[in-house]
Design an enzyme around this catalytic site. Structure first.
Site, PDB file in Angstrom:
ATOM      1  N   TYR A 142       0.866  -1.178   0.000  1.00  0.00           N
ATOM      2  CA  TYR A 142       0.000   0.000   0.000  1.00  0.00           C
ATOM      3  C   TYR A 142       0.899   1.223   0.000  1.00  0.00           C
ATOM      4  O   TYR A 142       1.830   1.310   0.816  1.00  0.00           O
ATOM      5  CB  TYR A 142      -0.894  -0.007   1.243  1.00  0.00           C
ATOM      6  N   ASP A 237       9.404   2.833  -0.657  1.00  0.00           N
ATOM      7  CA  ASP A 237       8.384   3.514   0.133  1.00  0.00           C
ATOM      8  C   ASP A 237       8.641   3.181   1.611  1.00  0.00           C
ATOM      9  O   ASP A 237       8.260   2.113   2.080  1.00  0.00           O
ATOM     10  CB  ASP A 237       6.987   3.067  -0.303  1.00  0.00           C
ATOM     11  N   LYS A 265       4.738   9.569   8.559  1.00  0.00           N
ATOM     12  CA  LYS A 265       4.556   9.034   9.913  1.00  0.00           C
ATOM     13  C   LYS A 265       5.579   9.574  10.926  1.00  0.00           C
ATOM     14  O   LYS A 265       5.450  10.698  11.420  1.00  0.00           O
ATOM     15  CB  LYS A 265       4.551   7.499   9.859  1.00  0.00           C
TER      16      LYS A 265
END
Ligand code: KE4
Length: 425
Positions: A142, A237, A265
């Site tokens: 994702y 990623d 994050k």
């Protein structure tokens, strides 16, 4: 104070599914979400005053634990001088220096406001630089909700059983090619057939969105070689793994230098922040130094930078990662022993600061194996632990997160609760 149920009843009338992000809705585990009103250290408190040991940590940012004093102080101090200037500010310069100093593959970086923005921008840069349109991703990975990525994706899409989203034009979805993770032959075959048409290969170097799946030995190096051979940009990623699994993320752990990296994050410390960066010759093509456009009203926001910088500063403690690794190992070994004692088919994939719980009698090294694990049993485990005040990710397809605030005592409490729950599974 309204109860969780009252809040959710109101929320469902006002927001899709009653949430602002699907994975929070408890859709796949059943039941209704609780509403957090306060968090500190390893704990969340809900609207009814119930306390939970939290192994989600806001899906990754809270590596220090919630409301770390140094982070809160930095936010309050910075906010008193204003929330957003719309001009450059010194803190974004400091953030760029810190990130480039921490991650050897970074020569230049651009701050954005989410992981999705970071990955979308990295793909646009890769397409602009190479003049090619195709992008390769892996099943179960994702990379945020950008159209390019909503093809056989993980996280909330896997949770909801809709790995390819409606609304993505067929013409665009066709440009996204998907591969099975850890499958060397499939990667070789795709590159042999279409390598000259591929702008970029993007992956989570450690998959944290199909539960947790580690790369097979040599797989990342193999992808690095394939990309170099075919003029394809390799994009790591590291929105989830960055500054968690090692000081410079998975690229340091596995010794691979991607062309571009994306972050989020942790670098925001709980505030909305993302970033993408890498080779100078690539990043200089981004506006205004180059023609490839990307922008953001609140990119480099001073308060968000302050939260991220304060978080990153704490990670420099000499034994931070060795302690986080020890806590991760303590938790996973304890859960495995508890499951074994109860005769429950269970396995735990783990890396510093992250873990994946599988109700499966086979080791999970692929997306297909993750999908074969027993989701219904996970759901019973999830609720059994929640009833005992322990909050794991509300989905069998999400990784778990541990922080510096998870003491041995709290981990042992978690394991004791798991013994009871496993016995009843
Ligand atoms: P955001 O746009 O949600 O900040 O980041 C997207 C993203 C990109 N890349 C990776 C590897 C990610 O894990 C994410 C977001 N992770 C999910 C958790 N699996 C966010 C939780 C949510 O969607 O609410």
């Amino acid at each position: 104070m309204s109860s969780n149920q009252e809040l959710f009843s109101r929320a469902r009338k006002l927001m899709p599914g009653g949430v602002n992000s699907p994975v929070r809705a408890f859709k796949s585990v059943g039941g209704e979400p609780f509403f957090s009103v306060r968090a500190e250290g390893a704990f969340l408190w809900d609207a009814e005053g119930r306390r939970y040991i939290d192994y989600v940590g806001s899906w990754g940012p809270m590596i220090l634990g919630h409301a770390h004093p140094a982070v809160i102080e930095a936010v309050l101090k910075t906010a008193r001088d204003g929330l957003s200037f719309g001009t450059p500010n010194p803190l974004e310069v400091e953030m760029a220096e810190v990130l480039i100093d921490l991650v050897p593959a970074l020569e230049m970086i651009r701050m954005v406001n989410s992981g999705t923005e970071a990955t979308m921008s990295a793909i646009r840069l890769a397409r602009g630089h190479t003049g090619r349109s195709r992008v390769v991703k892996f099943e179960g990975c994702y990379h945020g909700h950008g159209d390019t990525f909503l093809v056989k994706a993980g996280s909330g899409m896997l949770t909801l059983g809709v790995p390819t989203s409606p609304g993505v034009p067929a013409g665009l979805a066709d440009l996204t090619l998907t591969l099975p993770f850890n499958d060397f032959d499939a990667a070789d075959a795709l590159f042999a057939a279409q390598g000259s048409e591929i702008a970029a290969l993007i992956l989570e170097p450690i998959i944290g969105n199909a539960n947790l799946i580690l790369p097979s030995p040599g797989f990342l190096a193999h992808l690095r070689a394939l990309c170099s051979q075919h003029g394809v940009l390799l994009i790591f990623d590291e929105v989830m793994t960055g500054f968690r699994v090692a000081p410079a993320g998975a690229q340091q752990l596995y010794g691979i230098e991607p062309d571009l990296s994306t972050f989020g994050k942790i670098i925001g410390g709980g505030m909305p922040v993302g970033a993408y960066g890498g080779r100078r010759d690539l990043m200089e093509q981004i506006a205004p130094s180059g023609p490839i456009y990307q922008a953001g009203t609140l990119s480099g926001n001073p308060v968000a930078m302050a939260a991220g910088l304060a978080t990153l500063a704490q990670l420099r403690a000499p034994d931070f990662y060795s302690r986080l690794q020890a806590s991760t190992t303590r938790l996973c070994d304890g859960l495995q022993a508890a499951a074994d004692a109860a005769g429950v088919a269970f396995s735990c994939n783990a890396v510093c600061g992250m873990f994946g719980l599988f109700f499966s009698d086979e080791p999970v090294h692929s997306y297909a194996a993750a999908m074969r694990s027993d989701g219904a049993r996970f759901n019973r485990f999830f609720h059994g632990m929640l009833e005992r005040g322990i909050y794991f990710a509300p989905s069998a397809y999400e990784a778990g997160f541990i922080s510096a605030a998870h003491s041995d005592a709290l981990i042992d409490t978690t394991i004791e609760a798991a013994r009871e729950v496993f016995a009843g599974l």
